[in-house]
Design a protein around this motif. Sequence first.
Motif, PDB file in Angstrom:
ATOM      1  N   PRO A  40      99.010 -13.392-137.837  1.00 28.10           N
ATOM      2  CA  PRO A  40      99.074 -14.820-137.544  1.00 28.10           C
ATOM      3  C   PRO A  40      98.169 -15.620-138.474  1.00 28.10           C
ATOM      4  O   PRO A  40      98.303 -16.833-138.595  1.00 28.10           O
ATOM      5  N   ASN A  41      97.250 -14.910-139.131  1.00 28.85           N
ATOM      6  CA  ASN A  41      96.372 -15.528-140.121  1.00 28.85           C
ATOM      7  C   ASN A  41      97.055 -15.397-141.478  1.00 28.85           C
ATOM      8  O   ASN A  41      97.017 -14.354-142.104  1.00 28.85           O
ATOM      9  N   GLY A  42      97.681 -16.457-141.923  1.00 31.46           N
ATOM     10  CA  GLY A  42      98.453 -16.392-143.162  1.00 31.46           C
ATOM     11  C   GLY A  42      97.640 -16.559-144.422  1.00 31.46           C
ATOM     12  O   GLY A  42      98.205 -16.597-145.525  1.00 31.46           O
ATOM     13  N   SER A  43      96.307 -16.654-144.306  1.00 30.39           N
ATOM     14  CA  SER A  43      95.475 -16.840-145.492  1.00 30.39           C
ATOM     15  C   SER A  43      95.559 -15.630-146.410  1.00 30.39           C
ATOM     16  O   SER A  43      95.662 -14.488-145.963  1.00 30.39           O
ATOM     17  N   ASN A  44      95.522 -15.893-147.706  1.00 31.44           N
ATOM     18  CA  ASN A  44      95.615 -14.825-148.686  1.00 31.44           C
ATOM     19  C   ASN A  44      94.352 -13.974-148.709  1.00 31.44           C
ATOM     20  O   ASN A  44      93.259 -14.436-148.342  1.00 31.44           O
ATOM     21  N   ILE A  45      94.487 -12.737-149.131  1.00 30.12           N
ATOM     22  CA  ILE A  45      93.338 -11.860-149.346  1.00 30.12           C
ATOM     23  C   ILE A  45      92.864 -12.124-150.773  1.00 30.12           C
ATOM     24  O   ILE A  45      93.631 -11.973-151.723  1.00 30.12           O
ATOM     25  N   VAL A  46      91.633 -12.540-150.908  1.00 32.35           N
ATOM     26  CA  VAL A  46      91.140 -13.003-152.206  1.00 32.35           C
ATOM     27  C   VAL A  46      89.926 -12.195-152.659  1.00 32.35           C
ATOM     28  O   VAL A  46      89.290 -11.496-151.854  1.00 32.35           O
ATOM     29  N   PRO A  47      89.581 -12.280-153.953  1.00 32.71           N
ATOM     30  CA  PRO A  47      88.404 -11.569-154.468  1.00 32.71           C
ATOM     31  C   PRO A  47      87.131 -12.008-153.743  1.00 32.71           C
ATOM     32  O   PRO A  47      87.065 -13.086-153.150  1.00 32.71           O
ATOM     33  N   PRO A  48      86.103 -11.170-153.776  1.00 35.28           N
ATOM     34  CA  PRO A  48      84.853 -11.478-153.069  1.00 35.28           C
ATOM     35  C   PRO A  48      84.151 -12.708-153.632  1.00 35.28           C
ATOM     36  O   PRO A  48      84.203 -12.956-154.837  1.00 35.28           O
ATOM     37  N   GLN A  49      83.486 -13.434-152.732  1.00 33.75           N
ATOM     38  CA  GLN A  49      82.801 -14.654-153.148  1.00 33.75           C
ATOM     39  C   GLN A  49      81.504 -14.352-153.891  1.00 33.75           C
ATOM     40  O   GLN A  49      81.203 -14.962-154.925  1.00 33.75           O
ATOM     41  N   HIS A  50      80.729 -13.408-153.370  1.00 38.34           N
ATOM     42  CA  HIS A  50      79.461 -13.033-154.000  1.00 38.34           C
ATOM     43  C   HIS A  50      79.424 -11.515-154.161  1.00 38.34           C
ATOM     44  O   HIS A  50      79.591 -10.783-153.192  1.00 38.34           O
ATOM     45  N   VAL A  51      79.197 -11.045-155.368  1.00 41.76           N
ATOM     46  CA  VAL A  51      79.086  -9.612-155.645  1.00 41.76           C
ATOM     47  C   VAL A  51      77.664  -9.337-156.125  1.00 41.76           C
ATOM     48  O   VAL A  51      77.154 -10.025-157.016  1.00 41.76           O
ATOM     49  N   PHE A  52      77.008  -8.341-155.532  1.00 42.41           N
ATOM     50  CA  PHE A  52      75.639  -8.027-155.926  1.00 42.41           C
ATOM     51  C   PHE A  52      75.402  -6.533-155.822  1.00 42.41           C
ATOM     52  O   PHE A  52      76.206  -5.784-155.250  1.00 42.41           O
ATOM     53  N   ASP A  53      74.308  -6.076-156.376  1.00 39.25           N
ATOM     54  CA  ASP A  53      73.912  -4.673-156.318  1.00 39.25           C
ATOM     55  C   ASP A  53      72.740  -4.564-155.349  1.00 39.25           C
ATOM     56  O   ASP A  53      71.622  -5.001-155.669  1.00 39.25           O
ATOM     57  N   PRO A  54      72.969  -4.008-154.149  1.00 36.84           N
ATOM     58  CA  PRO A  54      71.882  -3.933-153.162  1.00 36.84           C
ATOM     59  C   PRO A  54      70.708  -3.074-153.607  1.00 36.84           C
ATOM     60  O   PRO A  54      69.627  -3.163-153.015  1.00 36.84           O
ATOM     61  N   ALA A  55      70.908  -2.252-154.646  1.00 35.25           N
ATOM     62  CA  ALA A  55      69.783  -1.451-155.156  1.00 35.25           C
ATOM     63  C   ALA A  55      68.854  -2.302-156.004  1.00 35.25           C
ATOM     64  O   ALA A  55      67.707  -1.920-156.266  1.00 35.25           O
ATOM     65  N   VAL A  56      69.351  -3.464-156.431  1.00 36.10           N
ATOM     66  CA  VAL A  56      68.565  -4.356-157.283  1.00 36.10           C
ATOM     67  C   VAL A  56      68.159  -5.623-156.539  1.00 36.10           C
ATOM     68  O   VAL A  56      67.007  -6.082-156.644  1.00 36.10           O
ATOM     69  N   THR A  57      69.105  -6.166-155.768  1.00 37.31           N
ATOM     70  CA  THR A  57      68.876  -7.426-155.070  1.00 37.31           C
ATOM     71  C   THR A  57      68.909  -7.229-153.559  1.00 37.31           C
ATOM     72  O   THR A  57      69.859  -6.664-153.037  1.00 37.31           O
ATOM     73  N   PRO A  58      67.901  -7.679-152.828  1.00 35.59           N
ATOM     74  CA  PRO A  58      67.919  -7.570-151.366  1.00 35.59           C
ATOM     75  C   PRO A  58      69.117  -8.351-150.804  1.00 35.59           C
ATOM     76  O   PRO A  58      69.463  -9.404-151.315  1.00 35.59           O
ATOM     77  N   PRO A  59      69.762  -7.830-149.755  1.00 39.48           N
ATOM     78  CA  PRO A  59      70.897  -8.547-149.163  1.00 39.48           C
ATOM     79  C   PRO A  59      70.566  -9.985-148.769  1.00 39.48           C
ATOM     80  O   PRO A  59      71.422 -10.861-148.838  1.00 39.48           O
ATOM     81  N   SER A  60      69.315 -10.244-148.381  1.00 39.06           N
ATOM     82  CA  SER A  60      68.918 -11.607-147.987  1.00 39.06           C
ATOM     83  C   SER A  60      69.009 -12.593-149.139  1.00 39.06           C
ATOM     84  O   SER A  60      69.070 -13.805-148.934  1.00 39.06           O
ATOM     85  N   GLN A  61      69.037 -12.056-150.381  1.00 41.16           N
ATOM     86  CA  GLN A  61      69.110 -12.911-151.564  1.00 41.16           C
ATOM     87  C   GLN A  61      70.411 -12.728-152.337  1.00 41.16           C
ATOM     88  O   GLN A  61      70.521 -13.133-153.488  1.00 41.16           O
ATOM     89  N   CYS A  62      71.413 -12.125-151.666  1.00 39.46           N
ATOM     90  CA  CYS A  62      72.641 -11.734-152.371  1.00 39.46           C
ATOM     91  C   CYS A  62      73.407 -12.925-152.948  1.00 39.46           C
ATOM     92  O   CYS A  62      74.113 -12.785-153.943  1.00 39.46           O
ATOM     93  N   LYS A  63      73.268 -14.099-152.342  1.00 38.30           N
ATOM     94  CA  LYS A  63      74.028 -15.262-152.821  1.00 38.30           C
ATOM     95  C   LYS A  63      73.422 -15.836-154.096  1.00 38.30           C
ATOM     96  O   LYS A  63      74.036 -16.688-154.750  1.00 38.30           O
ATOM     97  N   ARG A  64      72.239 -15.349-154.456  1.00 37.97           N
ATOM     98  CA  ARG A  64      71.603 -15.818-155.687  1.00 37.97           C
ATOM     99  C   ARG A  64      71.844 -14.875-156.850  1.00 37.97           C
ATOM    100  O   ARG A  64      71.456 -15.156-157.976  1.00 37.97           O
ATOM    101  N   ALA A  65      72.482 -13.740-156.560  1.00 37.38           N
ATOM    102  CA  ALA A  65      72.666 -12.724-157.611  1.00 37.38           C
ATOM    103  C   ALA A  65      73.635 -13.216-158.671  1.00 37.38           C
ATOM    104  O   ALA A  65      74.536 -13.997-158.399  1.00 37.38           O
TER     105      ALA A  65
END
Length: 267
Positions: free
Chosen positions: A242-267
Motif C-alpha cells: 500500500p506504500n507506493g513510494s519507490n525504493i531509493v539509494p541511501p541518504q547517508h552512507v558512512f563507515d562506522p569503524a571511522v565515524t560514530p553513528p551519532s555523527q553519521c549525517k556529517r560523514a
Amino acid sequence: MTRRNVTWASALATGLLLVLSGCGGSGTAASTKTTDVLMEGEQLDAMVAQVEKMGIVEWHGQLLTKNPDNGGKRIFDLDGRFSPATGYSELSMDSVIDGNAQQIDYLVVAGRTYFNSEAWGPNASSCWAEITDDQSRSWALPTDLDPTWPVTSARAIRLAGDGVAVGIPAKDVITGMPRGLFPNVPAALDGIEAGGVITPHGHLIEVSVDVLNMWNDVPEEELANIATRKAGWWAMTMKESPNGSNIVPPQHVFDPAVTPPSQCKRA
C-alpha cells in the motif's frame, strides 16, 4: 519499516497434511483427480498472475524449526519490500538467535548492499553502512531477493482447502531463504521438491513450505553433509504494498569503524 506479528493458521498445516496423505485411484476416482488437476492448476495460475502484477511486493517471512502446530519455534522474521521493476529491496530482520535479540535493516540498491542497526539509535535511522562484500553481516539476505519465488516456481499438486498444495524446487527454497543458512545450493538437492501450500486471501497470498520433510528425499550419505537443523518450516505472506513510494539509494552512507553513528549525517 512496519513490522507485523504473524500467527500462522493451522489451516496451512492441515492443507499440507492433505498433501502428504492423499492417494490415487482408478475409474471414477481417476476422473475426479483429472478434474482436480485442472482446477488446482487454474488457481495457481491465478495467483502467479496476481503476484506478477504487483508494483512493489510487500512481504513477511518467518523461519521456524518445524511446523508451528507441532511445536516449531521461531528463529527469525524478515519483513521486506521488493521492486520487480528495479530489483531494489528493503528488508528488516528481527531475530532471537542463541538468546540474542537483534533487529537489522537492509537496503539493496543497484547491486550494493547497506545495513542499519537499531543499536545506532533513532538519530541514525537514515544512515547506512555499506556491506556489499561482507558476507558475515549480510547473511540474512536471501540469495534471490524476489520474494514471489514460492508462487512462481511452484508445481500444482492438488487442492488443499481454499488453497493449492504444491511442490517447490528445493534449489528455489534454498535461494529464497537467508543466504547464511545455506551459502550454496547442495548438489544433492537437484530434482528434489519441498511440499507446500499456497492460499489466496483476497489481496494477500499466504505460503507455507515444509523444509523439514524436504530433506527426506536426500540420500542419507549426502544428507550427512548438509546442516539440516538450520531450517524446518518457512512461512510467508505477500501482497502489493500500500506504500507506493519507490525504493531509493541511501541518504547517508558512512563507515562506522571511522565515524560514530551519532555523527553519521556529517560523514
